[in-house]
Structure formats: structure tokens, C-alpha cells
Design an enzyme around this catalytic site. Structure first.
Site, PDB file in Angstrom:
ATOM      1  N   ARG A  18      30.425  34.709  13.361  1.00 29.30           N
ATOM      2  CA  ARG A  18      28.869  34.295  12.408  1.00 29.30           C
ATOM      3  C   ARG A  18      28.626  32.691  13.148  1.00 29.30           C
ATOM      4  NH1 ARG A  18      25.495  35.899   9.626  1.00 29.30           N
ATOM      5  NH2 ARG A  18      25.106  35.011   7.296  1.00 29.30           N
ATOM      6  N   THR A  31      19.282  43.097  10.469  1.00 31.71           N
ATOM      7  CA  THR A  31      20.124  43.625  11.227  1.00 31.71           C
ATOM      8  C   THR A  31      21.259  44.414  11.255  1.00 31.71           C
ATOM      9  OG1 THR A  31      21.296  42.007   9.357  1.00 31.71           O
ATOM     10  CG2 THR A  31      22.814  43.476   9.873  1.00 31.71           C
ATOM     11  N   LEU A  72      21.083  39.463  14.105  1.00 32.01           N
ATOM     12  CA  LEU A  72      20.241  38.427  14.411  1.00 32.01           C
ATOM     13  C   LEU A  72      19.681  36.950  12.584  1.00 32.01           C
ATOM     14  CD1 LEU A  72      18.154  39.045  17.131  1.00 32.01           C
ATOM     15  CD2 LEU A  72      19.447  38.034  17.528  1.00 32.01           C
ATOM     16  N   SER A 100      27.207  34.848   4.673  1.00 32.03           N
ATOM     17  CA  SER A 100      26.638  36.503   5.104  1.00 32.03           C
ATOM     18  C   SER A 100      26.989  37.338   3.892  1.00 32.03           C
ATOM     19  CB  SER A 100      27.377  36.497   6.444  1.00 32.03           C
ATOM     20  OG  SER A 100      27.353  38.224   7.207  1.00 32.03           O
ATOM     21  N   SER A 101      26.342  38.733   4.001  1.00 28.02           N
ATOM     22  CA  SER A 101      26.480  39.715   2.786  1.00 28.02           C
ATOM     23  C   SER A 101      27.024  41.103   4.141  1.00 28.02           C
ATOM     24  CB  SER A 101      24.671  40.529   2.351  1.00 28.02           C
ATOM     25  OG  SER A 101      24.035  39.596   1.666  1.00 28.02           O
TER      26      SER A 101
HETATM   27  N1  GLY Z   1      21.499  37.659   8.172  1.00 25.98           N
HETATM   28  C1  GLY Z   1      22.043  38.564   6.861  1.00 25.98           C
HETATM   29  C2  GLY Z   1      23.698  38.534   6.575  1.00 25.98           C
HETATM   30  O1  GLY Z   1      24.290  38.316   7.611  1.00 25.98           O
HETATM   31  O2  GLY Z   1      24.135  38.858   5.334  1.00 25.98           O
END
Ligand code: GLY
Length: 561
Positions: free
Chosen positions: A99, A373, A392, A444-445
Site C-alpha cells: 500500500r 482499481t 491508483l 483500503s477496501s
Molecule cells: N483505493 C481503493 C481502495 O484501496 O480501497
């Protein structure tokens, strides 16, 4: 097998046929072969190619990610970050967290004006939105699980960047619709902008990106995090309000983390822990829905959707309150996924009416959404599996291309809570746990997930989609395990999404109207979205038969060794 042939007229570039005339393969059934599923046929092919060269799943994952950085620039990247969940054929589980992190000069209130108002344009667009990229460090960290060399794994991407490839209609449309933003955020010429509109079959050649990839090939990690590439990135920062320094780049570190594991109806779910909320949300939603014996109902029926939405509501309220980079917060994961906690949380559920979001968390504000994503699922013939989701953040990230190095930079800083209560581009709100601090990873998800049955990979799954990622992965797992649906139906059925805030439940445009109407009668607010997720799933049955499906919503494609 559904095949879409993309035929294009050869341009004056000297091209190998494979980059201009390729198949989008949506579904494959094989045995004793490796398969790669990704957002782009040429990227999946790059992965399959290294499998044919004797590589394993992890080689394919690295080659596919590099190739996506070339052929899928809206989300594939070397200027962003991602998460890898791996299960080796000896049962070893591991995750890699590459990340992005906040630069050292980042601060809690960096996107607030003098009156304390959040300026999300700055966290979403341009140079100040950029987190320190982790992808290339992640590819090098993956090498320890690979059989081939980085030299071999990066070569397909170099070829694609140097020789060019034919863009698809979806890509042409995206490049055209983003032209204005590319021009706004880039002072110098970039290859993604043309005087005339892009059209399907046009050849995209990326010489600068090819040179950057060659530097990584020759110099290893230093080819990205030091020397010419790093200097170009820092010069790019200085053209605007960017704050990433050479020191930030040199200091970037991948984190190896223990996978988040839990049982779901006799299956072992292996997913990503914090700083992704994905694994925790998945565990919470699956466990809460199981209290109502979800398997009694049918996919997308009123009762099934109501149970799942209410589980989503409670899980996402916890996301906003408790989740962030575990190095900076009191990590409550074990508590949040415990039955003691979840059974209590579920007590307020009732089939007779919608729960109000204010009953399960502190209400703040109305959001908007975006869905970028990209995800890769791979299994090799030895049974090694990997799920990788990489990003990104927004489409083409910050829209800034590093001049002289040819790659897009992320806008991942927007995944922090820029101000408690102010929604990010996915509409997610957060609090202190996800506030900005130097060197901190933004929440993040992303939910790359492998489900094991009797200790062996059964499902390899993931999707893009911002905050819709955990709910789409949740639906995929429930479809297969509870509703006994096949891979293709699961992936391509219409999806729904709820994230606590806003109060409304989102339904894909072709979702059954009767269910939506029934839910409205129970007090649910609803809205229609064009599209939710682009799931890539591999299912391996007890006899070793592999069923791999690429989502029908995009150019996603399966490639076989
Ligand atoms: N940028 C989307 C996520 O990391 O969840």
C-alpha cells in the site's frame, strides 16, 4: 467459451500480431493447467506466458501486474500500491502489503483551508493527492515466492510498452473522456492525449514507460526508488504542490502480514488484514448473515438482500470508527470479528423494517462514488494460488504522469479521512483511526481473497470498485457457498451495495425490480447504479477441475498456460 475477437488494422508501427489481434476470453474450464484472470487480455496473456516458461503463480502475478501497468493505465500501475494474498501448495499462507504511505511532510490537516473546510479536489487530483508508491517494492517482495527472475517477469511489459498494443473501445472512450483532466494536470506532452479522438484499434506506444521498466530490469528496486526514476518523480512533484521527496521513496517498505483467516460454513477464508478493511468487513458480513441461515434463501431475493444489506450497514459503520493502519491505531480486529461482538451487533436486525444507519453508528454526510482499481486471480498447476488487488485509487489516479518516466501517479491520499465526517471519493467517511499522519498507510477496501476447502484453494476471488469491493466479494462467496451458483452466474448476476452511509442501497441497473420494490415498502431507500465491480474468480472443485471466469462488465479476460 465466449470469445470476442478484437481485430484491428496494423498501423505503421512494427508490431507482433499478438498485440493487435487478441481474444477476450470470458470463461475457461481446464484441469492441470495454470490460469490467470485479469482486467485485460494482454495482461492475462503475459501471466500465462511466464507460467509456460516454468514460472509459478507468483511469477504470473508479477508479470501480469507489470503488463497491466502498460495495457490498463487507468488502474494497473507502477505508481500506486496493492495487496497480495497467497496460499502455497504446502498450505503456507502469506500476504504482502505494498500500500502507498503518506509522505513524511504530510499532516493531519493538509487538505483543510484556513476555515477548516476540507478541499477534496486537492486530495483527489494533482500532485498533493499522491501517496508514496509501493507497487514496485511489492513486485520485488513477491520474488521470494517466484521461480523466475525479475528480468524475465518484466520483459512482456517492456515489449508491450515499446511495441505498442491496440486499445479496445472501452479504453478509447476512457482516454477521450479524461483528456481534459490529463491536460489540466500535465504541463508537458503525454502519450495519452491526441489531437483527434482515440478509437478502438489505435496503437498506444509508451516509450518513456518502456525505458522506466528497463531501468527497473537493470537496476532492480533502485531503478524505481532511486536514480533517474525517483528524480523524475520528485521533479514532477515540484511542478505543483507535491510533497514526495527522494528520502520518502528510498525509505518505502513493504509489510508482510499474517493473513486474516476465519471459518465460513466449514471453509477457511483467507483475506487481507488492516490496513485494508476488506478482510474484516468480509468476516463481519458473512458471520452476521449466517446468524439468519442465509442458505435458506435465494440469490437477490428480498429476504437474502435484506439480511446482507443489514450486515453491510453494521460492518461499514465499524469501518468508519475503528479501522486504519495497524501501526498507528489500537487494532481491534479480533474483537470486531468475534461472535460475542457480532451477535450483539445483530440483535437490532428485524425482517419487518430497515434499520436506520443512525442506530448503528454516528451519522455524518452524503457521499458520492467511484469505482476504480483492478484485480488478478491466479492458480498454477501445482496448486499455488494468489489473489492481488492493486490500485491508483481513482481512474488514472491523480491524472499526473511522471514526465520522462511515463507512468501515472496515484491519488491514494484521498483514502485517508481528510477530515472526520467528510466523505472521500467512494463516499466513505472515517474518523481518527484513518486520519493523515506521516508514513501512515491509508485505509483500503481491497479484498483479495482465497477460500480454502479441506485446506486447498477452492475460490480465488477479488474485484475493483472502491468501497463496493468487500460487498461484491461477499456476494461472490455467498453465491457459491450458500446459493450453490456456478462461477459465471455469480460473477455476472446484478449486484447491490450498501455502506452504512449514505442510507441508500445501490442496485445495479438490471437488478430484479420486485426485490427493490419489496425493500422500498420496508423503508429502504434505493438508487440505481450502472455497474458494480468487475470480479475475477477461479473455482477449483474437489476433482481439481478449474473454472475461471472474467467479469462480463469489462474487457476482463482469462488466459491459460
Ligand atoms: N483505493 C481503493 C481502495 O484501496 O480501497
Amino acid at each position: 467459451m465466449k470469445k470476442i475477437l478484437i481485430s484491428v488494422i496494423l498501423s505503421s508501427h512494427s508490431l507482433s500480431a499478438q498485440y493487435t489481434d487478441f481474444n477476450i476470453v470470458k470463461e475457461v474450464k481446464v484441469k492441470n493447467k495454470g490460469v490467470v484472470v485479469s482486467a485485460h487480455p494482454l495482461a492475462s496473456e503475459a501471466g500465462a506466458k511466464v507460467l509456460k516458461m516454468g514460472g509459478n503463480t507468483y511469477d504470473a502475478i508479477v508479470a501480469t501486474q507489470y503488463a497491466l501497468a502498460v495495457v490498463y493505465p487507468q488502474a494497473g500501475n507502477i505508481g500506486g500500491g496493492g495487496f497480495l494474498v497467497g496460499v502455497k501448495n504446502n498450505g503456507e499462507k502469506f500476504t504482502l502489503d505494498y500500500r502507498e504511505i503518506a509522505p513524511k511532510r504530510a499532516s493531519r490537516d493538509m487538505y483543510l483551508d484556513k476555515k477548516g473546510k476540507a478541499n477534496t479536489d486537492l486530495s483527489q487530483n494533482g500532485r498533493l493527492a499522491v501517496g508514496v508508491p509501493g507497487s514496485v517494492a511489492g513486485f520485488f517482495a513477491t520474488l521470494k515466492y517466484c521461480k523466475l527472475s525479475m528480468d524475465q517477469l518484466i520483459q512482456p511489459a517492456i515489449d508491450l510498452a515499446e511495441k505498442g498494443f491496440a486499445i479496445t473501445e472501452q479504453e478509447a472512450n476512457l482516454l477521450n473522456s479524461n483528456k481534459e483532466y490529463f491536460q489540466k494536470h500535465n504541463q508537458s506532452y503525454i502519450v495519452f492525449v491526441k489531437n483527434v479522438p482515440w478509437k478502438s484499434g489505435d496503437i498506444l506506444v509508451q516509450k518513456e514507460l518502456a525505458e522506466t521498466l528497463k531501468l527497473i530490469q537493470k537496476q532492480g528496486l533502485k531503478g524505481f526508488y532511486e536514480g533517474k526514476t525517483a528524480e523524475s518523480l520528485v521533479s514532477e512533484m515540484k511542478k505543483g504542490n507535491g510533497i514526495i521527496t527522494l528520502e520518502d521513496l528510498k525509505n518505502y517498505k513493504v509489510a508482510e502480514r499474517k493473513a486474516l483467516e476465519f471459518d465460513y460454513k466449514g471453509n477457511n477464508v483467507v483475506s487481507m488484514p488492516l490496513p485494508s478493511s476488506g478482510g474484516i468487513l468480509l468476516a463481519q458480513m458473512l458471520k452476521m448473515a449466517a446468524y439468519e441461515n442465509l442458505e435458506k434463501y435465494q440469490q437477490n431475493s428480498t429476504k437474502a438482500v435484506q439480511i446482507m444489506v443489514e450486515a453491510e450497514r453494521r460492518a461499514y459503520a465499524d469501518r468508519a470508527e475503528y479501522m486504519g493502519d495497524p501501526a498507528f491505531i489500537d487494532d481491534k480486529t479480533s474483537y470486531l470479528i468475534s461472535d460475542d461482538y457480532l451477535k450483539n451487533r445483530w440483535k437490532s436486525f428485524s425482517f419487518t423494517k430497515a434499520t436506520l444507519s443512525s442506530e448503528v453508528g454516528k451519522i455524518i454526510k452524503q457521499p458520492k462514488e467511484s469505482t476504480e482499481t483492478t484485480h488478478i486471480s491466479v492458480i498454477d498447476k501445482e496448486g499455488n494460488a494468489a489473489a492481488v488487488t492493486t490500485t491508483l485509487n481513482g481512474l488514472y489516479g491523480s491524472k499526473v504522469v511522471v514526465s520522462g518516466a511515463g507512468f501515472f501517479l496515484n491519488n491514494e491520499m484521498d483514502d485517508f479521512s481528510v477530515k472526520p465526517g467528510v466523505p472521500n471519493m467512494f463516499g466513505a467517511v472515517g474518523g481518527e483511526a484513518n486520519s493523515i499522519q506521516p508514513n501512515k498507510r491509508m485505509l483500503s477496501s481491497m479484498t483479495p481473497t482465497i477460500v480454502l476447502k479441506n485446506g486447498k484453494p477452492y475460490m480465488v476471488v477479488g474485484t475493483p470498485g472502491g468501497t463496493t469491493i468487500p460487498t461484491s466479494v461477499y456476494q461472490s462467496i455467498v453465491d457459491v457457498i450458500d446459493f450453490k451458483l456456478n462461477t459465471n452466474i455469480s460473477i455476472n448476476s446484478p449486484k447491490f451495495h450498501h455502506q452504512w452511509l449514505p442510507e441508500a442501497v445501490a442496485f445495479e441497473k438490471n437488478f430484479p425490480e420486485t426485490t427493490i420494490k419489496d425493500l422500498e415498502k420496508l423503508g429502504y431507500r434505493t438508487e440505481k447504479w450502472d455497474q458494480i465491480g468487475r470480479t475475477e474468480m477461479i473455482l477449483i472443485d474437489d476433482n481439481g477441475n478449474i473454472h475461471a471466469v472474467a467479469d462480463g462488465r469489462g474487457d476482463d479476460s482469462v488466459a491459460v498456460e
